[in-house]
Design a protein around this motif. Structure first.
Motif, mmCIF file in Angstrom:
data_model
loop_
_atom_site.group_PDB
_atom_site.id
_atom_site.type_symbol
_atom_site.label_atom_id
_atom_site.label_comp_id
_atom_site.label_asym_id
_atom_site.label_seq_id
_atom_site.Cartn_x
_atom_site.Cartn_y
_atom_site.Cartn_z
ATOM 1 N N ASN A 16 -2.610 2.192 -5.294
ATOM 2 C CA ASN A 16 -3.991 2.859 -4.461
ATOM 3 C C ASN A 16 -3.706 4.424 -4.847
ATOM 4 O O ASN A 16 -3.027 4.851 -3.658
ATOM 5 N N LYS A 21 0.088 4.732 -2.646
ATOM 6 C CA LYS A 21 0.986 3.842 -2.374
ATOM 7 C C LYS A 21 1.015 2.579 -3.429
ATOM 8 O O LYS A 21 -0.398 2.231 -4.211
ATOM 9 N N SER A 22 1.881 2.156 -3.747
ATOM 10 C CA SER A 22 1.988 1.003 -4.857
ATOM 11 C C SER A 22 2.294 -0.300 -4.209
ATOM 12 O O SER A 22 3.324 -0.378 -3.465
ATOM 13 N N THR A 23 1.511 -1.408 -4.447
ATOM 14 C CA THR A 23 2.031 -2.785 -3.626
ATOM 15 C C THR A 23 2.594 -3.661 -4.630
ATOM 16 O O THR A 23 1.936 -3.756 -5.518
ATOM 17 N N GLU A 32 4.778 -2.421 0.078
ATOM 18 C CA GLU A 32 4.229 -1.074 -0.211
ATOM 19 C C GLU A 32 5.339 -0.001 -0.550
ATOM 20 O O GLU A 32 6.116 0.084 0.459
#
Length: 541
Positions: A16, A21-23, A32
């Motif tokens: 995102n 952030k990477s989920t 996250e």
């Protein structure tokens, strides 16, 4: 440039950009991670999902590999990959020499032959060579002893019938005291230096014990004490006294020989007096009576120690300053200061070791004066008195050289008899022939010990022009090898006189290298064999 590969771990994350952030999309995870850095994403998969990480890693290593269809096998499952093999040209002798060099020249312990890493290298080679080649600590130890014995036999042959110069010194390493003995001589082309022994000392270092150890080493090489021309040592009292004892033994031996041959010498002198011509040229007057009954072994004190003492004497005026500098150096060697110096990039301070030896002037030594006299480059440094002293010592040395030679006349007659057996048989009953053969031996024996010939040669040589300092001394004397072989032989016996015993110190450096903390319990015989092979092979000592 090639394209940057996409990290396969990114496919397990959704990024995102608004929240940066990477989920994690792995079922049941949803963690996250800030940013979209591939390394951070990979560490998450590696720690939280190790099975998925292994599968992704395989895909990364084989990006073009396609999965096999149902009922089919891949090519990799059919082909058996064998490790690459290489052929090396290596003989059993080369392999053994390499192992010997490891434990002698390179100073490795015998236990290296049993180390697991070394066995992984040596076992395949040993198996390829067959059962006749075996490498282990036991047989390598035996090989060292065999090589050392071969070296001793070779040295015995080299040193036979020569006048020799010895160099001795003692040292202590890891609570073991040893006596190093080097031998030096000339082969006509230059100076040859060899190591005779580095012998363990098991008693107090008295002069009597040191002299007995030297005699044992000489007997081991079948060297007569009459062959020893000089012994170079430091200025320690026990070393000087040991050399004096060896000189006394040599003098007593020569005195006994002179006593048994006194009657024969008197007859020879009478014959010479009758045969002299009244109008013959006068020979230089030397003290031949004292020369003929003298011994040649001389003690030579190490010039390096003498130079050290000379410098020490010159610095006595500044003794207070030196004492202060020594105290400062000792303070700088304390542990607290050493740590500071290391951080500053400086080395540890050095403290000198004050000598305890007593020196004497080299020009008081007969052997040194004789060597200078036979060096036409520096002969002019000698005074007239020193020149006459050198001639007397050289005459005595020539007598010693003649005594070392075999009876050429007798051996020559034996060779002639063996070469012509028919002639020997036909003249076996000829009394006149026997009389002539005896006369020939007597004449040859008389010519072998002329009382005036060597004196005349030395006197003629002393009148020759000076040799330039840059000229090669051995090439100069090589010109005499044919025209004047007696003077050439005398020069080659005297010129290699060693004025220092630094080579023995080099042997002690090898001792410290071999006698490491892991090898401090080496058997004294094995230690001597290792040092003998190492010094004579690596340094020619």
């Amino acid at each position: 440039m090639g394209r940057n590969q996409e990290n396969p771990m990114r496919k397990h994350f959704s990024f995102n950009a608004a929240s940066n952030k990477s989920t994690c999309q792995v079922e049941g995870c949803g963690i996250e991670i800030i940013g979209n850095h591939g390394g951070n994403l990979q560490r998450h998969i590696q720690r939280r999902h190790p099975e998925l990480f292994e599968k992704s890693l395989q895909d990364l290593q084989n990006p073009n590999k396609r999965p096999a269809a149902d009922g089919q096998n891949t090519l990799d499952s059919v082909i058996v990959k064998k490790p690459r093999q290489v052929q090396v040209a290596l003989t059993p002798e080369t392999l053994k020499e390499a192992c010997l060099e490891l434990v002698t020249v390179n100073g490795r312990p015998f236990s290296l032959m049993e180390d697991s890493g070394f066995r992984k290298i040596i076992d395949p080679i040993q198996n390829a060579m067959g059962k006749n080649v075996t490498i282990n600590s036991s047989n390598i130890r035996d090989m060292v002893s065999e090589i050392a014995q071969d070296e001793r036999e070779k040295l015995e042959t080299e040193l036979s019938g020569r006048l020799l110069m010895l160099k001795i010194d003692s040292a202590t390493c890891r609570d073991r005291s040893v006596l190093g003995i080097n031998v030096q001589y000339s082969d006509g082309k230059g100076v040859v230096l060899r190591t005779l022994a580095v012998r363990d000392l098991t008693e107090r270092h008295t002069s009597e014990y040191i002299s007995s150890v030297v005699m044992d080493v000489l007997r081991q090489y079948n060297i007569s004490l009459q062959q020893v021309y000089s012994v170079t040592s430091d200025n320690g009292a026990n070393m000087l006294k040991a050399v004096s004892l060896l000189s006394d033994i040599q003098e007593r031996a020569l005195s006994n020989e002179d006593a048994t041959c006194e009657e024969t010498e008197e007859i020879g002198e009478d014959v010479e007096m009758v045969g002299e011509d009244e109008g013959s040229q006068e020979e230089p007057i030397l003290q031949l009576d004292s020369v003929s009954h003298g011994h040649v072994l001389r003690s030579v004190r190490c010039a390096a120690h003498t130079l050290q003492l000379a410098v020490d004497d010159s610095l006595k005026q500044a003794s207070n300053i030196i004492a202060k500098a020594r105290r400062v150096a000792k303070r700088l060697r304390s542990q607290n200061v050493v740590c500071v110096l290391k951080r500053m990039g400086h080395k540890r301070a050095i403290v000198d070791c004050a000598t305890r030896w007593h020196s004497t002037h080299l020009f008081d030594n007969d052997a040194f004066i004789a060597a200078v006299f036979l060096d036409p480059r520096y002969r002019l440094f000698l005074t007239e008195c020193q020149t006459e002293k050198a001639k007397i010592h050289l005459y005595r040395t020539w007598e010693a050289i003649q005594n070392l030679e075999p009876r050429n006349a007798a051996s020559g007659s034996d060779v002639c008899a063996a070469a012509s057996p028919t002639q020997s048989q036909t003249s076996s009953d000829d009394e006149i022939e026997h009389l002539l053969m005896e006369k020939e031996r007597d004449t040859s024996s008389t010519q072998r010990h002329p009382h005036v010939s060597i004196v005349s040669l030395l006197d003629t040589y002393s009148k020759e022009a000076r040799l330039r300092r840059t000229e090669d001394l051995f090439q100069y004397w090589a010109r005499y090898s044919v025209s004047n072989p007696d003077l050439y032989k005398l020069a080659m016996s005297v010129i290699p006189l060693p004025v220092t015993q630094v080579s023995v110190e080099r042997a002690f450096s090898s001792l410290k290298f071999i006698l490491s903390p892991l090898r401090s319990s080496l058997n004294e015989k094995v230690l001597e064999d290792i040092l003998l092979v190492r010094l004579n092979k690596q340094y020619g000592l």
